[in-house]
Scaffold this motif. Structure first.
Motif, mmCIF file in Angstrom:
data_model
loop_
_atom_site.group_PDB
_atom_site.id
_atom_site.type_symbol
_atom_site.label_atom_id
_atom_site.label_comp_id
_atom_site.label_asym_id
_atom_site.label_seq_id
_atom_site.Cartn_x
_atom_site.Cartn_y
_atom_site.Cartn_z
ATOM 1 N N ASP A 162 -0.325 -1.196 -7.026
ATOM 2 C CA ASP A 162 0.915 -0.839 -7.700
ATOM 3 C C ASP A 162 1.415 0.531 -7.256
ATOM 4 O O ASP A 162 2.510 0.940 -7.616
ATOM 5 C CB ASP A 162 0.710 -0.840 -9.216
ATOM 6 N N ARG A 163 0.641 1.226 -6.436
ATOM 7 C CA ARG A 163 1.032 2.574 -6.015
ATOM 8 C C ARG A 163 2.141 2.546 -4.965
ATOM 9 O O ARG A 163 2.990 3.418 -4.934
ATOM 10 C CB ARG A 163 -0.174 3.339 -5.481
ATOM 11 N N PHE A 164 2.099 1.583 -4.060
ATOM 12 C CA PHE A 164 3.202 1.441 -3.109
ATOM 13 C C PHE A 164 3.878 0.104 -3.367
ATOM 14 O O PHE A 164 3.234 -0.937 -3.473
ATOM 15 C CB PHE A 164 2.743 1.586 -1.655
ATOM 16 N N LEU A 408 11.779 7.401 -12.465
ATOM 17 C CA LEU A 408 12.711 6.395 -12.976
ATOM 18 C C LEU A 408 12.662 5.142 -12.114
ATOM 19 O O LEU A 408 12.721 4.011 -12.640
ATOM 20 C CB LEU A 408 14.140 6.942 -12.982
ATOM 21 N N LEU A 409 12.527 5.295 -10.791
ATOM 22 C CA LEU A 409 12.482 4.159 -9.879
ATOM 23 C C LEU A 409 11.078 3.628 -9.668
ATOM 24 O O LEU A 409 10.889 2.543 -9.105
ATOM 25 C CB LEU A 409 13.061 4.560 -8.517
ATOM 26 N N LEU A 410 10.069 4.386 -10.116
ATOM 27 C CA LEU A 410 8.676 4.001 -9.934
ATOM 28 C C LEU A 410 7.960 4.030 -11.272
ATOM 29 O O LEU A 410 6.911 4.656 -11.441
ATOM 30 C CB LEU A 410 8.008 4.973 -8.947
ATOM 31 N N ALA A 411 8.514 3.318 -12.229
ATOM 32 C CA ALA A 411 8.009 3.349 -13.599
ATOM 33 C C ALA A 411 6.602 2.760 -13.678
ATOM 34 O O ALA A 411 6.206 1.914 -12.874
ATOM 35 C CB ALA A 411 8.946 2.557 -14.520
ATOM 36 N N GLU A 412 5.855 3.247 -14.660
ATOM 37 C CA GLU A 412 4.503 2.715 -14.905
ATOM 38 C C GLU A 412 4.593 1.218 -15.203
ATOM 39 O O GLU A 412 5.548 0.760 -15.802
ATOM 40 C CB GLU A 412 3.886 3.435 -16.101
#
Length: 412
Positions: A162-164, A408-412
């Motif tokens: 989920d990191r990339f 904002l674009l890489l939300a949890e």
């Protein structure tokens, strides 16, 4: 880990990168993406034989595999398909750790980018695909095949970590088609999608209410909606505007020409798209929608916010319309600059004076870090260049740019 500038060092391991790429060499595309992309392989390989090579060349006949050393001293200067972790996504974690990056969006370079360019471009920008086995008049259909092949690959990559987060181009002839394609990808683990900035999404205005289910899907799932450079001349119906001697001889990349006309007009398609979203009330109806605009420069977003605020503050129409908060009127409940600050993120190139943009226009919540790794447009040592521009504004602004704005674009 890379020796980050002193002002950025506190963010090591927390940084967000809203624009990176895969860069698999063309010689591996059929193996990675399937037989459908073979005509694009042939075109790219043939084109590379007749053009000057640079680090963005995607044809690497003697490619030895993703074996480059992930070295803290060279991690920001390595470029192209031979750069470490450009091909083998199982190495991307190690690369990001050395960079100090926690999460990043990853856009396509190969068939996904090629399909996006073909799909977005005006007819005079289309490659002649007939000589590669694509029937005449089937360029758009082939573009869709390329994007679908990329998206299948992306679903597999998304399962690695989920990191990339691989970004998938989405399209459809109708809002319903667009929704169906996007819903399937989201269900399969995709966390960011890309629309073509110069094309009407699903054949309608970006502000059309028929797109509300599409926007609601993205907002509820915390999936980023992105606009990324590639084939933007459809906005003009032709790119003959730069067919003049004065614009010849400049650098080209797979994504964009670097001549003065192209650079002066580069931002117009996403600017139009963003203005339509804001003034059309999309962010009023979908306050949790997340939109990123990448590789279009960032100089335009401040002046656009000022212009739209001027429109908003002086709108005297007497014909009311209902808004999502239950109010009636012709002015949106918030000023356009407030929607932009809340819902939109824009990434500058490393040569842009982002610190001065913030001093002039505010919007400190909008600008965010992007590496463009491993493309040459990302520049060398971009972290250092951005830090130099932002240092005078202090720690809080620096943290927003390198960490929190991109979340904002890489939300949890």
């Amino acid at each position: 880990m890379y020796n980050l500038p002193e002002s950025v060092a506190p963010f090591a391991g927390r940084m967000t990168d809203v624009d990176s790429h895969e860069m698999i060499p063309a010689q591996l595309w059929v193996e990675e993406f399937g037989e459908a992309v073979r005509p694009w392989v042939d075109l790219v390989v043939a084109a590379s034989e007749n053009t000057k090579t640079n680090a963005n060349n995607m044809s690497i006949p003697d490619f030895d595999g993703d074996v480059g050393v992930i070295d803290p001293d060279t991690v920001w200067t390595a470029k192209g398909a031979t750069a470490p972790a450009a091909t083998d996504m199982h190495r991307r974690h190690e690369l990001m750790d050395v960079m100090g990056v926690k999460r990043q969006l990853m856009f396509p370079t190969g068939p996904g980018l090629g399909g996006s360019i073909l799909y977005a471009s005006a007819e005079d920008r289309h490659f002649s695909m007939e000589r590669f086995g694509v029937p005449k008049g089937q360029g758009y259909a082939f573009a869709r095949d390329l994007m679908r092949a990329n998206n299948e690959w992306a679903v597999g990559v998304a399962a690695i970590s989920d990191r990339f987060r691989p970004v998938t181009p989405v399209f459809g002839d109708t809002p319903e088609d667009l929704y169906a394609m996007t819903a399937s990808l989201v269900e399969r683990g995709i966390r960011a999608v890309q629309l073509s900035a110069p094309r009407l999404p699903g054949g309608v205005s970006p502000a059309h209410n028929d797109l509300d289910p599409f926007y609601a899907l993205l907002a509820e799932a915390k999936v980023a909606l992105t606009l990324h450079i590639g084939g933007d001349s459809l906005l003009f119906r032709t790119n003959d505007w730069n067919k003049a001697k004065a614009f010849q001889g400049f650098k080209d990349t797979p994504e964009v020409g670097m001549d003065p006309w192209t650079l002066s007009a580069l931002h117009l398609a996403p600017q139009n798209f963003v203005a339509t979203l804001v003034t059309g009330g999309v962010f009023d109806r979908h306050p949790a929608l997340r939109v990123g605009v990448l590789e279009y420069c960032a100089h335009w977003i401040g002046p656009l916010a000022q212009l739209l605020d001027l429109w908003h503050d002086n709108n005297q129409s007497i014909h009311p319309v209902p808004f999502a908060d239950g109010s009636n009127g012709r002015r949106l409940p918030l000023r356009p600059s407030e929607y932009i600050s809340r819902n939109i993120r824009v990434a500058p190139f490393d040569f842009e004076p982002v610190g001065k943009y913030i001093e002039m226009y505010g919007l400190e919540d909008v600008y965010c870090f992007a590496s463009d790794y491993p493309h040459i447009e990302g520049g060398r040592k971009p972290v250092d260049k951005f830090a130099t521009s932002l240092d005078p504004l202090g720690h809080e602004i620096m943290e927003k740019f390198f960490v929190t704005n991109g979340e904002l674009l890489l939300a949890e």
